[in-house]
Design a protein around this motif. Structure first.
Motif, short mmCIF file in Angstrom:
data_model
loop_
_atom_site.label_atom_id
_atom_site.label_comp_id
_atom_site.label_asym_id
_atom_site.label_seq_id
_atom_site.Cartn_x
_atom_site.Cartn_y
_atom_site.Cartn_z
N UNK A 343 -21.49 -21.24 2.60
CA UNK A 343 -23.06 -20.43 2.80
C UNK A 343 -22.87 -20.14 3.61
N UNK A 344 -23.87 -18.82 3.75
CA UNK A 344 -24.62 -17.61 4.75
C UNK A 344 -24.35 -18.41 6.55
N UNK A 345 -25.53 -19.30 6.64
CA UNK A 345 -26.20 -20.11 7.57
C UNK A 345 -24.87 -20.74 8.67
N UNK A 346 -23.86 -21.33 7.76
CA UNK A 346 -22.76 -22.03 8.61
C UNK A 346 -21.56 -20.88 8.64
N UNK A 347 -21.56 -20.24 7.98
CA UNK A 347 -20.88 -18.82 8.42
C UNK A 347 -21.46 -18.24 10.21
N UNK A 348 -22.08 -18.15 9.72
CA UNK A 348 -23.42 -17.60 10.29
C UNK A 348 -23.16 -18.41 12.33
N UNK A 349 -22.68 -19.72 12.08
CA UNK A 349 -22.35 -20.79 13.55
C UNK A 349 -21.08 -19.87 14.15
N UNK A 350 -20.30 -20.22 13.04
CA UNK A 350 -18.56 -19.88 13.70
C UNK A 350 -18.76 -18.00 14.06
N UNK A 351 -19.48 -17.63 13.61
CA UNK A 351 -19.50 -16.04 14.50
C UNK A 351 -20.37 -16.01 15.37
N UNK A 352 -21.11 -16.91 15.41
CA UNK A 352 -22.23 -16.94 16.79
C UNK A 352 -21.27 -17.22 17.90
#
Length: 417
Positions: A343-352
């Motif tokens: 999901x978008x919010x999960x992958x955003x954690x990796x990017x951050x």
């Protein structure tokens, strides 16, 4: 959609695996092994045939693996397979000067004895690491390997992704990970653009045999046109990464082995006695290239597909392996919480987690190269005084040693002691 099977895949009705990883070099297999620890199934796709990747002969290509990267490989069950072929880096000496004139009076000296964890890192040849990763994948039931085939298309749906291979085969998963280098087709097909520039430099890479032992000491000698790194390998051998202007590097690369050694010797010096070429020579154009995003819909990038930087600090593979450990941890934690790990919010954690660290490292290598790859007398005086000051302050020096060992910042669990 005309293809019912593909439609089913994209609706999430069936998957070949949980994650499809495009690129079977080093980071891709490492990620597959890390995901398998979390119970996640991966398909690793590489365009090269497995025998070509597995049976590489000695060619002098090697990596400076930071201590944190060694810990990751150990946790993945890979380090035990390669430890006997690795050379500990016990000291690092950094100096500034001109070819044939010796180093400037001020230099940096980092000794592993100043930190408690052990050697700052190890040198390991590409052929041993690549083979160990392939063997570990082959022994892991949760990993499917597809060799000798390339991805030509990818599609994203509400609950899944699919990739179409050159052979016509369609593979499905919940997430696609691009580990396919700076020219990442995965990123391009997702519309992810890159920011970067060339340095007008090319790296000349080779293995060198020498009379005297290196004692586990790595050297970085900064010259006006680019640095020369001399990195210890097992026995009386070292790997060199020598950066020159594109024009000069092309001229040196065209020389015979004997003539190449004649131009290398005054730059290398005689501190290790007589030197001879111990393998093939390679050239690599140097540039900075960072993806504007590390993630997209049901997609993540790792390694050079996300960021490629100057090898001046030897951190390219280490940064990629930190991506591996961070992404595996984010996906594992999301999976255990019952989230859709793609999901978008999960992958955003990796990017951050990885964007700031990567941007900082890229900026540091870029500035270091610009600061040292010139012969401006004022800059040279400033950088030599700076190295002298760092060398005289134990606390600051230990900070640099820990940075070189990959122990600073927010470490993923797989890289902790």
């Amino acid at each position: 959609m005309d293809n019912p099977a593909l439609a089913n895949i994209l609706r999430g009705m069936e998957y070949n695996s949980d994650i499809v990883i495009v690129g079977g070099g080093l980071n891709g297999p490492a990620l597959a092994l890390a995901l398998a620890r979390a119970g996640l199934r991966s398909t690793v796709i590489d365009a090269l045939d497995e025998p070509v990747r597995k049976n590489a002969a000695f060619d002098g290509r090697a990596y400076a693996l930071a201590l944190a990267s060694v810990r990751l490989l150990d946790n993945l069950g890979v380090w035990a397979r390669v430890a006997d072929h690795a050379q500990p880096m016990l000291e690092i000496k950094v100096s500034d000067g001109h070819a044939g004139q010796g180093p400037a009076p001020f230099f940096l000296h980092f000794d592993h004895a100043e930190i408690e964890e052990g050697p700052m890192g190890h040198m390991l040849e590409d052929r041993f690491l690549r083979r160990a990763l392939l063997e570990a994948m082959a022994e892991t039931p949760l990993i499917i390997q597809v060799s000798g085939d390339r991805v030509i298309a990818q599609e994203v749906g509400p609950k899944g992704v699919s990739v179409t291979l050159g052979s016509g085969k369609v593979m499905s998963a919940r997430l696609i990970v691009g580990s396919d280098g700076r020219g990442s087709g995965t990123a391009m097909r997702a519309g992810i653009k890159r920011t970067g520039w060339g340095y007008g430099q090319t790296a000349l890479v080779a293995a060198i045999a020498h009379e005297r032992p290196h004692n586990g000491i790595a050297h970085q000698f900064f010259m006006p046109h680019g640095p020369l790194a001399i990195l210890p390998l097992p026995g009386n051998q070292s790997s060199i990464v020598w950066s020159e202007t594109d024009e000069t590097a092309a001229r040196f690369a065209a020389l015979s082995d004997a003539d190449f050694m004649e131009v290398l010797r005054p730059r290398f010096g005689d501190f290790l006695g007589d030197i001879t070429l111990a393998g093939k020579r390679f050239t690599y154009p140097l540039s900075l290239s960072v993806a504007n995003q590390f993630v997209a819909e049901r997609l993540a990038l790792i390694g050079d597909a996300a960021h490629g930087m100057h090898p001046i600090a030897g951190q390219g593979l280490n940064a990629g392996l930190r991506d591996v450990a961070a992404l595996a941890q984010v996906l594992d934690e999301a999976s255990h919480r019952g989230e859709d790990f793609a999901a978008e919010d999960v992958l955003a954690r990796y990017q951050q987690w990885r964007r700031f660290d990567t941007a900082t490292l890229a900026m540091a290598t870029d500035l270091t190269n610009r600061l040292f790859s010139n012969d401006n007398p004022l800059l040279r005086a400033a950088r030599d005084l700076g190295m002298g000051a760092i060398g005289a302050l134990p606390g600051l020096r230990r900070g640099f040693i820990r940075e070189a060992a990959g122990l600073s910042g927010d470490l993923p669990d797989l890289m902790r002691g």
